[in-house]
Design a protein around this motif. Structure first.
Motif, PDB file in Angstrom:
ATOM      1  N   LEU A 128      16.491 -59.371   2.168  1.00 24.10           N
ATOM      2  CA  LEU A 128      16.532 -58.396   1.079  1.00 24.10           C
ATOM      3  C   LEU A 128      16.379 -56.969   1.596  1.00 24.10           C
ATOM      4  O   LEU A 128      15.679 -56.710   2.577  1.00 24.10           O
ATOM      5  CB  LEU A 128      15.424 -58.693   0.071  1.00 24.10           C
ATOM      6  N   ASP A 129      17.020 -56.042   0.912  1.00 25.69           N
ATOM      7  CA  ASP A 129      16.877 -54.613   1.181  1.00 25.69           C
ATOM      8  C   ASP A 129      15.692 -54.092   0.367  1.00 25.69           C
ATOM      9  O   ASP A 129      15.704 -54.121  -0.858  1.00 25.69           O
ATOM     10  CB  ASP A 129      18.160 -53.894   0.766  1.00 25.69           C
ATOM     11  N   ALA A 130      14.666 -53.639   1.080  1.00 23.27           N
ATOM     12  CA  ALA A 130      13.457 -53.151   0.413  1.00 23.27           C
ATOM     13  C   ALA A 130      13.328 -51.635   0.498  1.00 23.27           C
ATOM     14  O   ALA A 130      12.240 -51.092   0.270  1.00 23.27           O
ATOM     15  CB  ALA A 130      12.222 -53.806   1.033  1.00 23.27           C
ATOM     16  N   GLY A 131      14.443 -50.939   0.787  1.00 22.29           N
ATOM     17  CA  GLY A 131      14.378 -49.494   0.937  1.00 22.29           C
ATOM     18  C   GLY A 131      15.284 -48.699   0.036  1.00 22.29           C
ATOM     19  O   GLY A 131      14.931 -47.595  -0.387  1.00 22.29           O
ATOM     20  N   THR A 132      16.463 -49.240  -0.296  1.00 26.02           N
ATOM     21  CA  THR A 132      17.453 -48.458  -1.032  1.00 26.02           C
ATOM     22  C   THR A 132      16.956 -48.037  -2.405  1.00 26.02           C
ATOM     23  O   THR A 132      17.313 -46.957  -2.893  1.00 26.02           O
ATOM     24  CB  THR A 132      18.770 -49.261  -1.158  1.00 26.02           C
ATOM     25  N   TRP A 133      16.117 -48.859  -3.049  1.00 24.20           N
ATOM     26  CA  TRP A 133      15.579 -48.488  -4.360  1.00 24.20           C
ATOM     27  C   TRP A 133      14.841 -47.152  -4.304  1.00 24.20           C
ATOM     28  O   TRP A 133      14.799 -46.406  -5.290  1.00 24.20           O
ATOM     29  CB  TRP A 133      14.624 -49.576  -4.868  1.00 24.20           C
ATOM     30  N   PHE A 134      14.298 -46.846  -3.136  1.00 22.98           N
ATOM     31  CA  PHE A 134      13.514 -45.630  -2.961  1.00 22.98           C
ATOM     32  C   PHE A 134      14.393 -44.440  -2.608  1.00 22.98           C
ATOM     33  O   PHE A 134      14.065 -43.300  -2.924  1.00 22.98           O
ATOM     34  CB  PHE A 134      12.481 -45.864  -1.859  1.00 22.98           C
ATOM     35  N   GLY A 135      15.504 -44.709  -1.949  1.00 21.97           N
ATOM     36  CA  GLY A 135      16.439 -43.660  -1.562  1.00 21.97           C
ATOM     37  C   GLY A 135      17.382 -44.160  -0.492  1.00 21.97           C
ATOM     38  O   GLY A 135      17.029 -45.029   0.313  1.00 21.97           O
ATOM     39  N   PRO A 136      18.613 -43.640  -0.447  1.00 28.17           N
ATOM     40  CA  PRO A 136      19.617 -44.100   0.524  1.00 28.17           C
ATOM     41  C   PRO A 136      19.145 -44.007   1.970  1.00 28.17           C
ATOM     42  O   PRO A 136      19.546 -44.814   2.810  1.00 28.17           O
ATOM     43  CB  PRO A 136      20.805 -43.174   0.265  1.00 28.17           C
ATOM     44  N   LYS A 137      18.308 -43.035   2.253  1.00 30.24           N
ATOM     45  CA  LYS A 137      17.790 -42.857   3.612  1.00 30.24           C
ATOM     46  C   LYS A 137      17.098 -44.106   4.128  1.00 30.24           C
ATOM     47  O   LYS A 137      17.077 -44.364   5.336  1.00 30.24           O
ATOM     48  CB  LYS A 137      16.829 -41.667   3.613  1.00 30.24           C
ATOM     49  N   TRP A 138      16.534 -44.889   3.207  1.00 26.47           N
ATOM     50  CA  TRP A 138      15.702 -46.019   3.597  1.00 26.47           C
ATOM     51  C   TRP A 138      16.444 -47.350   3.504  1.00 26.47           C
ATOM     52  O   TRP A 138      15.839 -48.409   3.597  1.00 26.47           O
ATOM     53  CB  TRP A 138      14.442 -46.055   2.731  1.00 26.47           C
ATOM     54  N   SER A 139      17.749 -47.282   3.328  1.00 25.39           N
ATOM     55  CA  SER A 139      18.554 -48.498   3.233  1.00 25.39           C
ATOM     56  C   SER A 139      18.326 -49.404   4.446  1.00 25.39           C
ATOM     57  O   SER A 139      18.299 -48.939   5.588  1.00 25.39           O
ATOM     58  CB  SER A 139      20.036 -48.129   3.138  1.00 25.39           C
ATOM     59  N   GLY A 140      18.142 -50.684   4.165  1.00 25.75           N
ATOM     60  CA  GLY A 140      17.953 -51.645   5.246  1.00 25.75           C
ATOM     61  C   GLY A 140      16.509 -51.949   5.577  1.00 25.75           C
ATOM     62  O   GLY A 140      16.239 -52.853   6.377  1.00 25.75           O
ATOM     63  N   ALA A 141      15.559 -51.216   5.003  1.00 27.61           N
ATOM     64  CA  ALA A 141      14.152 -51.558   5.204  1.00 27.61           C
ATOM     65  C   ALA A 141      13.897 -52.962   4.658  1.00 27.61           C
ATOM     66  O   ALA A 141      14.531 -53.380   3.685  1.00 27.61           O
ATOM     67  CB  ALA A 141      13.253 -50.546   4.503  1.00 27.61           C
ATOM     68  N   ARG A 142      13.000 -53.689   5.274  1.00 26.80           N
ATOM     69  CA  ARG A 142      12.741 -55.072   4.887  1.00 26.80           C
ATOM     70  C   ARG A 142      11.323 -55.264   4.384  1.00 26.80           C
ATOM     71  O   ARG A 142      10.435 -54.455   4.642  1.00 26.80           O
ATOM     72  CB  ARG A 142      12.964 -56.007   6.087  1.00 26.80           C
ATOM     73  N   VAL A 143      11.130 -56.357   3.663  1.00 23.73           N
ATOM     74  CA  VAL A 143       9.782 -56.791   3.299  1.00 23.73           C
ATOM     75  C   VAL A 143       9.170 -57.418   4.545  1.00 23.73           C
ATOM     76  O   VAL A 143       9.657 -58.448   5.028  1.00 23.73           O
ATOM     77  CB  VAL A 143       9.812 -57.829   2.160  1.00 23.73           C
ATOM     78  N   PRO A 144       8.131 -56.831   5.108  1.00 22.77           N
ATOM     79  CA  PRO A 144       7.588 -57.397   6.347  1.00 22.77           C
ATOM     80  C   PRO A 144       6.715 -58.611   6.083  1.00 22.77           C
ATOM     81  O   PRO A 144       6.090 -58.740   5.030  1.00 22.77           O
ATOM     82  CB  PRO A 144       6.750 -56.244   6.916  1.00 22.77           C
ATOM     83  N   THR A 145       6.688 -59.510   7.049  1.00 24.07           N
ATOM     84  CA  THR A 145       5.671 -60.554   7.018  1.00 24.07           C
ATOM     85  C   THR A 145       4.329 -59.919   7.374  1.00 24.07           C
ATOM     86  O   THR A 145       4.275 -58.820   7.946  1.00 24.07           O
ATOM     87  CB  THR A 145       5.982 -61.669   8.017  1.00 24.07           C
ATOM     88  N   LEU A 146       3.252 -60.607   7.075  1.00 22.89           N
ATOM     89  CA  LEU A 146       1.943 -60.075   7.447  1.00 22.89           C
ATOM     90  C   LEU A 146       1.846 -59.940   8.969  1.00 22.89           C
ATOM     91  O   LEU A 146       1.268 -58.971   9.478  1.00 22.89           O
ATOM     92  CB  LEU A 146       0.827 -60.972   6.916  1.00 22.89           C
ATOM     93  N   LYS A 147       2.425 -60.886   9.701  1.00 24.69           N
ATOM     94  CA  LYS A 147       2.387 -60.797  11.162  1.00 24.69           C
ATOM     95  C   LYS A 147       3.081 -59.528  11.652  1.00 24.69           C
ATOM     96  O   LYS A 147       2.566 -58.816  12.517  1.00 24.69           O
ATOM     97  CB  LYS A 147       3.057 -62.032  11.775  1.00 24.69           C
ATOM     98  N   GLN A 148       4.255 -59.241  11.107  1.00 17.00           N
ATOM     99  CA  GLN A 148       4.979 -58.033  11.502  1.00 17.00           C
ATOM    100  C   GLN A 148       4.179 -56.784  11.153  1.00 17.00           C
ATOM    101  O   GLN A 148       4.125 -55.825  11.935  1.00 17.00           O
ATOM    102  CB  GLN A 148       6.338 -58.008  10.809  1.00 17.00           C
ATOM    103  N   TYR A 149       3.570 -56.801   9.992  1.00 12.69           N
ATOM    104  CA  TYR A 149       2.801 -55.650   9.538  1.00 12.69           C
ATOM    105  C   TYR A 149       1.589 -55.414  10.451  1.00 12.69           C
ATOM    106  O   TYR A 149       1.318 -54.284  10.864  1.00 12.69           O
ATOM    107  CB  TYR A 149       2.349 -55.896   8.097  1.00 12.69           C
ATOM    108  N   LEU A 150       0.879 -56.486  10.766  1.00 12.39           N
ATOM    109  CA  LEU A 150      -0.289 -56.358  11.639  1.00 12.39           C
ATOM    110  C   LEU A 150       0.109 -55.818  13.006  1.00 12.39           C
ATOM    111  O   LEU A 150      -0.591 -54.977  13.577  1.00 12.39           O
ATOM    112  CB  LEU A 150      -0.970 -57.717  11.796  1.00 12.39           C
ATOM    113  N   ASN A 151       1.216 -56.292  13.520  1.00  9.14           N
ATOM    114  CA  ASN A 151       1.659 -55.820  14.831  1.00  9.14           C
ATOM    115  C   ASN A 151       2.001 -54.338  14.809  1.00  9.14           C
ATOM    116  O   ASN A 151       1.736 -53.611  15.769  1.00  9.14           O
ATOM    117  CB  ASN A 151       2.862 -56.646  15.302  1.00  9.14           C
ATOM    118  N   ARG A 152       2.593 -53.881  13.716  1.00  9.56           N
ATOM    119  CA  ARG A 152       2.936 -52.460  13.630  1.00  9.56           C
ATOM    120  C   ARG A 152       1.666 -51.605  13.488  1.00  9.56           C
ATOM    121  O   ARG A 152       1.535 -50.554  14.132  1.00  9.56           O
ATOM    122  CB  ARG A 152       3.860 -52.203  12.446  1.00  9.56           C
TER     123      ARG A 152
END
Length: 296
Positions: A122-146
């Motif tokens: 799913l695209d979790a960025g375009t709703w916020f603005g075209p600049k953010w197109s392609g952002a994803r819903v991260p898993t908790l593991k991905q989020y913790l790593n970032r």
């Protein structure tokens, strides 16, 4: 309160070249219960990341908060159909992704009805603005790593635990697997909170060393019972008074230290100054730059 894009502000903030926080510097801090008001000012928590300027709960919002110089980020954790923990606020995917277009026949598009692999498309960025197109819903593991890579700290909310029996154990398992339950993280870089008192109590039962917070405004007469299993009372700012903050501060929390108050979601200078005047320990905000300027 839902964030709205302010791309120009974000660009300006990133342009100042604020340094990212190093993990070693974060690890040297005192415990979460001690850091609040250490210098007489409330800690500023970036709500769902810098969510006024980037799509909430995405890695982009985490990175933006880091670029703005904010150590603490807040997020929301829910569970997919196949048991993966993902970082998303609503129990439906409709508001912050393109799920309605991708899966039109699966209304009401609940997180718990989708697999992790489906959500990952799913695209979790375009709703916020075209600049953010392609952002994803991260898993908790991905989020913790970032968050770890940025040297930040995490205020983790277990969202709607009544929908996900056993999510406390699942959350603690992922935190342990990703190295977030060692002494350094537990001591100074992690708080787990929820609107569900039973959920907070269960986290405390399973890992009594972890700092916990209850989201809400319990009656003053009920505060001692909450202090038995939590370290923070975290109410919405609209319910807050100076007397209430004082009443919370009179008590010691589950770790024998003064019960803390982190209030949410404050996005303007006037209310930030007001709650800071009440003596709150932290302010949770979509606009961490605005609040930081207001409170010092």
């Amino acid at each position: 309160m839902y964030a709205r894009p302010v791309a120009a502000t974000a660009a300006a903030v990133l342009g100042v070249g604020a340094a990212l926080l190093s993990p070693s510097a974060a690890a040297a801090d005192p415990s979460p219960a001690d850091t609040a008001s250490r210098h007489g000012e409330p800690i500023v928590f970036a709500h769902r990341g810098a969510s006024a300027y980037a799509p909430e709960n995405t890695l982009a919002a985490v990175d933006l908060a880091a670029g703005m110089g904010f150590a603490w980020v807040e997020n929301d954790v829910q569970r997919t159909k196949d048991g993966e923990l993902v970082v998303v606020h609503d129990d439906s995917l409709a508001r912050t992704t393109d799920v309605e277009q991708r899966f039109p026949a699966r209304s009401p598009w609940k997180v718990k009805d989708f697999t992790a692999s489906e959500i990952a498309t799913l695209d979790a960025g375009t709703w916020f603005g075209p600049k953010w197109s392609g952002a994803r819903v991260p898993t908790l593991k991905q989020y913790l790593n970032r968050v770890e890579g940025n040297g930040q700290k995490l205020l983790l909310e277990i969202k709607k635990p009544e929908l996900y029996p056993g999510i406390e154990k699942d959350t603690l398992r992922v935190l342990r697997q990703e190295g977030w339950l060692d002494r350094g993280h537990v001591r100074c870089r992690l708080v787990i909170q929820s609107f569900g008192a039973a959920s907070v109590r269960e986290v405390h039962r399973q890992r009594p060393d972890v700092t916990t917070g209850f989201l809400g405004t319990p009656a003053v007469t009920d505060l001692p019972s909450y202090a038995a299993f939590t370290d923070q009372i975290n109410p919405t700012y609209s319910t807050l008074t100076a007397d209430y903050v004082t009443a919370v501060h009179r008590l010691k929390g589950a770790h024998g230290k003064r019960l803390q108050v982190n209030t949410w979601t404050v996005d303007d200078a006037a209310n930030a100054e007001r709650v800071a005047g009440y003596g709150v320990d932290g302010i949770i905000t979509n606009k961490p730059d605005v609040v930081a300027d207001a409170v010092g």
